[in-house]
Design a protein around this motif. Structure first.
Motif, mmCIF file in Angstrom:
data_model
loop_
_atom_site.group_PDB
_atom_site.id
_atom_site.type_symbol
_atom_site.label_atom_id
_atom_site.label_comp_id
_atom_site.label_asym_id
_atom_site.label_seq_id
_atom_site.Cartn_x
_atom_site.Cartn_y
_atom_site.Cartn_z
ATOM 1 N N THR A 1 2.759 8.926 3.901
ATOM 2 C CA THR A 1 1.730 9.839 4.401
ATOM 3 C C THR A 1 0.338 9.342 4.036
ATOM 4 O O THR A 1 -0.565 9.327 4.873
ATOM 5 C CB THR A 1 1.949 11.258 3.850
ATOM 6 N N GLY A 2 0.160 8.909 2.803
ATOM 7 C CA GLY A 2 -1.128 8.392 2.359
ATOM 8 C C GLY A 2 -1.530 7.129 3.102
ATOM 9 O O GLY A 2 -2.693 6.959 3.482
ATOM 10 N N PHE A 3 -0.558 6.248 3.332
ATOM 11 C CA PHE A 3 -0.846 5.007 4.050
ATOM 12 C C PHE A 3 -1.384 5.292 5.444
ATOM 13 O O PHE A 3 -2.342 4.667 5.896
ATOM 14 C CB PHE A 3 0.415 4.132 4.139
ATOM 15 N N PHE A 4 -0.766 6.238 6.137
ATOM 16 C CA PHE A 4 -1.172 6.522 7.511
ATOM 17 C C PHE A 4 -2.523 7.230 7.603
ATOM 18 O O PHE A 4 -3.041 7.419 8.694
ATOM 19 C CB PHE A 4 -0.077 7.273 8.259
ATOM 20 N N LYS A 5 -3.124 7.570 6.477
ATOM 21 C CA LYS A 5 -4.485 8.089 6.474
ATOM 22 C C LYS A 5 -5.515 6.966 6.580
ATOM 23 O O LYS A 5 -6.687 7.215 6.837
ATOM 24 C CB LYS A 5 -4.739 8.920 5.216
ATOM 25 N N PHE A 6 -5.078 5.731 6.385
ATOM 26 C CA PHE A 6 -5.950 4.565 6.508
ATOM 27 C C PHE A 6 -5.965 4.128 7.969
ATOM 28 O O PHE A 6 -5.348 3.135 8.359
ATOM 29 C CB PHE A 6 -5.455 3.428 5.604
ATOM 30 N N ASP A 7 -6.691 4.891 8.781
ATOM 31 C CA ASP A 7 -6.682 4.686 10.232
ATOM 32 C C ASP A 7 -7.038 3.260 10.637
ATOM 33 O O ASP A 7 -6.402 2.686 11.524
ATOM 34 C CB ASP A 7 -7.637 5.661 10.919
ATOM 35 N N ASP A 8 -8.053 2.677 9.998
ATOM 36 C CA ASP A 8 -8.478 1.319 10.353
ATOM 37 C C ASP A 8 -7.384 0.300 10.047
ATOM 38 O O ASP A 8 -7.145 -0.621 10.831
ATOM 39 C CB ASP A 8 -9.751 0.927 9.606
ATOM 40 N N VAL A 9 -6.731 0.463 8.920
ATOM 41 C CA VAL A 9 -5.666 -0.455 8.516
ATOM 42 C C VAL A 9 -4.476 -0.329 9.479
ATOM 43 O O VAL A 9 -3.953 -1.331 9.978
ATOM 44 C CB VAL A 9 -5.221 -0.190 7.064
ATOM 45 N N VAL A 10 -4.068 0.886 9.759
ATOM 46 C CA VAL A 10 -2.912 1.132 10.627
ATOM 47 C C VAL A 10 -3.198 0.634 12.040
ATOM 48 O O VAL A 10 -2.361 -0.040 12.663
ATOM 49 C CB VAL A 10 -2.521 2.623 10.624
ATOM 50 N N SER A 11 -4.374 0.935 12.558
ATOM 51 C CA SER A 11 -4.742 0.490 13.908
ATOM 52 C C SER A 11 -4.739 -1.036 14.006
ATOM 53 O O SER A 11 -4.205 -1.610 14.965
ATOM 54 C CB SER A 11 -6.128 1.031 14.268
ATOM 55 N N ALA A 12 -5.330 -1.690 13.021
ATOM 56 C CA ALA A 12 -5.362 -3.156 13.019
ATOM 57 C C ALA A 12 -3.957 -3.734 12.896
ATOM 58 O O ALA A 12 -3.633 -4.733 13.549
ATOM 59 C CB ALA A 12 -6.252 -3.656 11.885
ATOM 60 N N LEU A 13 -3.110 -3.124 12.094
ATOM 61 C CA LEU A 13 -1.740 -3.594 11.930
ATOM 62 C C LEU A 13 -0.985 -3.505 13.255
ATOM 63 O O LEU A 13 -0.291 -4.446 13.642
ATOM 64 C CB LEU A 13 -1.027 -2.783 10.852
ATOM 65 N N LYS A 14 -1.149 -2.403 13.960
ATOM 66 C CA LYS A 14 -0.481 -2.244 15.259
ATOM 67 C C LYS A 14 -0.904 -3.322 16.246
ATOM 68 O O LYS A 14 -0.115 -3.760 17.073
ATOM 69 C CB LYS A 14 -0.786 -0.869 15.847
ATOM 70 N N LYS A 15 -2.164 -3.771 16.138
ATOM 71 C CA LYS A 15 -2.701 -4.803 17.033
ATOM 72 C C LYS A 15 -2.460 -6.214 16.495
ATOM 73 O O LYS A 15 -2.839 -7.190 17.135
ATOM 74 C CB LYS A 15 -4.200 -4.604 17.217
ATOM 75 N N MET B 1 0.824 -1.187 0.000
ATOM 76 C CA MET B 1 0.000 0.000 0.000
ATOM 77 C C MET B 1 0.870 1.253 0.000
ATOM 78 O O MET B 1 0.512 2.235 -0.640
ATOM 79 C CB MET B 1 -0.925 0.012 1.214
ATOM 80 N N ILE B 2 1.959 1.197 0.724
ATOM 81 C CA ILE B 2 2.842 2.357 0.786
ATOM 82 C C ILE B 2 3.415 2.657 -0.595
ATOM 83 O O ILE B 2 3.600 3.823 -0.951
ATOM 84 C CB ILE B 2 3.944 2.160 1.845
ATOM 85 N N TYR B 3 3.658 1.631 -1.391
ATOM 86 C CA TYR B 3 4.156 1.835 -2.752
ATOM 87 C C TYR B 3 3.197 2.720 -3.544
ATOM 88 O O TYR B 3 3.620 3.613 -4.258
ATOM 89 C CB TYR B 3 4.346 0.480 -3.442
ATOM 90 N N ASN B 4 1.891 2.462 -3.414
ATOM 91 C CA ASN B 4 0.886 3.228 -4.147
ATOM 92 C C ASN B 4 0.567 4.571 -3.497
ATOM 93 O O ASN B 4 0.317 5.545 -4.192
ATOM 94 C CB ASN B 4 -0.419 2.445 -4.259
ATOM 95 N N LEU B 5 0.540 4.588 -2.178
ATOM 96 C CA LEU B 5 0.030 5.747 -1.451
ATOM 97 C C LEU B 5 1.107 6.652 -0.877
ATOM 98 O O LEU B 5 0.826 7.793 -0.529
ATOM 99 C CB LEU B 5 -0.846 5.269 -0.287
ATOM 100 N N GLY B 6 2.307 6.119 -0.728
ATOM 101 C CA GLY B 6 3.334 6.833 0.017
ATOM 102 C C GLY B 6 3.079 6.667 1.505
ATOM 103 O O GLY B 6 2.003 6.234 1.923
#
Length: 71
Positions: free
Chosen positions: A8-22, A1-6
């Motif tokens: 900064t863009g990746f970290f706008k996906f709050d649900d994805v980032v939160s789930a990844l941290k958990k 996802m970071i490849y496509n979004l960068g």
């Protein structure tokens, strides 16, 4: 996802980032699948969601989704 979004863009996906941290790969893969990102990226998104599901051991739950949802 970071490849496509960068980063900064990746970290706008709050649900994805939160789930990844958990390490909640089921929630992460669902958030990825339900996103506009998946529709824009196409088959690459399906592959990445599958990789997340494999990590969490949950691929079977989404097989029906993969086969019935157009990208």
């Amino acid at each position: 996802m970071i490849y496509n979004l960068g980063v900064t863009g990746f970290f706008k996906f709050d649900d994805v980032v939160s789930a990844l941290k958990k390490q909640d790969y089921k929630t992460m893969s669902k958030a990825m699948w339900d996103s506009d990102w998946r529709k824009q990226v196409g088959s690459r998104a399906e592959k990445l969601v599958g990789m997340v599901q494999k990590q969490g051991g949950i691929k079977e739950e989404f097989e029906e989704v993969f086969s019935s949802t157009p990208i």
